[in-house]
Enzyme design. Structure first.
Site, mmCIF file in Angstrom:
data_model
loop_
_atom_site.group_PDB
_atom_site.id
_atom_site.type_symbol
_atom_site.label_atom_id
_atom_site.label_comp_id
_atom_site.label_asym_id
_atom_site.label_seq_id
_atom_site.Cartn_x
_atom_site.Cartn_y
_atom_site.Cartn_z
ATOM 1 N N GLY A 82 -0.486 4.643 0.250
ATOM 2 C CA GLY A 82 -1.255 5.820 0.637
ATOM 3 C C GLY A 82 -1.960 6.430 -0.561
ATOM 4 N N GLY B 67 -1.892 4.821 -4.155
ATOM 5 C CA GLY B 67 -2.548 3.580 -4.513
ATOM 6 C C GLY B 67 -1.870 2.374 -3.889
ATOM 7 C CB SER C 132 -0.956 -0.007 1.195
ATOM 8 O OG SER C 132 -0.254 -0.114 2.409
ATOM 9 N N GLY D 220 -5.340 1.589 5.832
ATOM 10 C CA GLY D 220 -4.638 0.351 5.517
ATOM 11 C C GLY D 220 -5.403 -0.869 5.976
ATOM 12 C CG ASP D 221 -6.179 -1.282 9.987
ATOM 13 O OD1 ASP D 221 -5.063 -1.759 9.722
ATOM 14 O OD2 ASP D 221 -6.391 -0.563 10.991
#
Length: 327
Positions: free
Chosen positions: A227, A230, A225, A256-257
């Site tokens: 941020g 993408g 990931s 992120g979760d």
């Protein structure tokens, strides 16, 4: 897949999100709002999966003195509560969110998990396993647990036919990737992948190569990931980059979760890589529009998924730019 998705959160937290115009260190800061949410990576994943209609069991350890926010979340969303309660308080994580989205984290100490509690957790986890199931192991480790606990659990779960999605960093991630049995899926961000490889990965080509090494070593699905930049999605068959246009958001906490939840939802639905990448990207972007571990309505998530820009990873790596760090 048979049975509900299992999420394990060994170090849960109550997220206290404080909104303010701008953080001025060393000065008096006036907040415009404050929100409290039951959190911790696995709890956030379970919450987003429940919003999407995926049956989920949440397992971990809570302090009995302040378990009410978690119990309310689980009850409201129909999440199976298999958390152990122990004397004491679950930690609080303070998130100072500025108007431009900049977030400063102050993470307080959590409970100490002793050997007896760990053994009870592992026994309870084993009792919930189903053939061809999915389990999410996510977050930091509390005091009292060795760095190799995730590696041990991956071996046990994989031996029972369960696909494991691991979202960890630093020594626990390194131990899991050095073990004989690897997680089915991992989702580091760029900083976490840099820490694991010991290399600067600001160049897109270097970032892609490092992610590809994980797949070559036996990880079935590697997601990095980035941020606002993408995310990369790599399997043995394909490698793509997915992104949505950046947007101003009330909080990046838990994005992120949410992406992990989207990955899991895609695996539950047996989606091909592009469809899974679109859904995971949409989960993360949808979460950005809300404070707390919640998704927008399903139709909004589907619109975001359809709008995601998909690029072959090698083409993306050759474009001008860097591998933006992120959740």
């Amino acid at each position: 897949m048979t049975g509900p998705v299992i999420t394990l959160t060994l170090n849960p937290a109550i997220d206290q999100t404080v909104s303010l115009d701008r953080l001025a260190p060393g000065a008096v800061n006036r907040a415009s709002a404050v929100h409290y949410n039951a959190g911790g990576k696995g709890v956030n994943v379970a919450s987003c999966l429940a919003d999407w209609g995926v049956p989920t069991l949440a397992i971990g350890v809570l302090g009995a003195d302040n378990s009410a926010p978690f119990e309310a979340l689980f009850s409201t969303k129909g999440i199976g509560d298999r958390f152990l309660r122990r004397p004491g308080r679950t930690r609080t994580n303070i998130k100072l969110v500025e108007a431009d989205g900049t977030t400063t984290d102050v993470n307080l100490p959590g409970l100490v998990v002793d050997a007896a509690t760990c053994a009870e957790l592992r026994s309870g986890l084993g009792g919930q396993l189903a053939p061809d199931g999915l389990a999410v192991l996510a977050g930091s480790l509390p005091a009292g647990l060795a760095d190799g606990i995730y590696a041990d659990l991956v071996g046990e779960l994989a031996g029972a036919g369960v696909r494991v999605v691991l979202d960890a960093s630093n020594a626990p991630l390194a131990a899991a990737l050095a073990a004989p049995v690897l997680p089915y899926c991992i989702k580091p961000n760029r900083h976490e992948l840099e820490a694991f490889t010991g290399r600067d990965l600001s160049a897109r080509s270097d970032l892609l190569a490092a992610a590809g090494t994980l797949v070559e070593r036996g990880v079935a699905l590697a997601v990095v990931s980035l941020g606002a930049g993408g995310a990369l999605f790599l399997s043995a068959e394909d490698a793509i980059h997915a992104a949505l246009p950046p947007t101003r958001t009330p909080s990046t906490v838990g994005a992120g979760d949410a992406m992990v939840a989207g990955i899991v939802a895609g695996l539950v639905a047996d989606m091909p890589l592009e469809a899974l990448a679109r859904l995971a990207t949409a989960f993360a972007a949808g979460k950005l529009r809300r404070i707390g571990p919640h998704l927008p309505p399903a139709d909004e998530v589907r619109k975001l998924a359809a709008a995601a820009r998909i690029t072959r990873a090698d083409v993306w790596a050759a474009e001008t730019g860097t591998g933006n760090a992120g959740q």
